[in-house]
Scaffold this motif. Structure first.
Motif: not given
Length: 105
Positions: A30-34, A49-58, A66-72
């Motif tokens: 998880s990163a940046g609320g996603h 992205r696996t979470n439901v978010t209303w109209r997230p900004g690209l 990128v942050e989540a990928t570097e973590q994993v």
């Protein structure tokens, strides 16, 4: 009402990398609320992205992916290589720049 078997099979394939992508490793972060499912090898990665978010900004989704990928992965994402949309971001990895102890995961 019966749930069609083919629909179950299609839904179960979500978050799975295509075999021709040769992304043989998988993890979640998880990163940046996603929340993301990350599939990768030593050269490239896909963050779904696996979470439901209303109209997230690209831009926010790409930064979080990128942050989540570097973590994993423990690898650095090559600058400018992250491209995609709000559901799936593809990126190139530089696993030689990261911590050598984490690269063999």
């Amino acid at each position: 009402m019966r749930f069609p078997v083919f629909l179950v099979l299609i839904l179960s394939a979500c978050n799975t990398a295509h075999p021709l992508d040769r992304l043989d490793r998988s993890g979640a972060a998880s990163a940046g609320g996603h929340d993301f499912r990350v599939n990768w090898n030593l050269e490239s990665a896909q963050a779904t992205r696996t979470n439901v978010t209303w109209r997230p900004g690209l831009p926010q989704v790409v930064i979080a992916a990128v942050e989540a990928t570097e973590q994993v992965t423990g690898c650095a994402v090559k600058p400018g290589s992250a491209v995609g949309d709000i559901a799936l971001v593809n990126m190139a990895l530089d696993c030689r720049a990261g911590d050598p102890a984490r690269q063999g995961r």
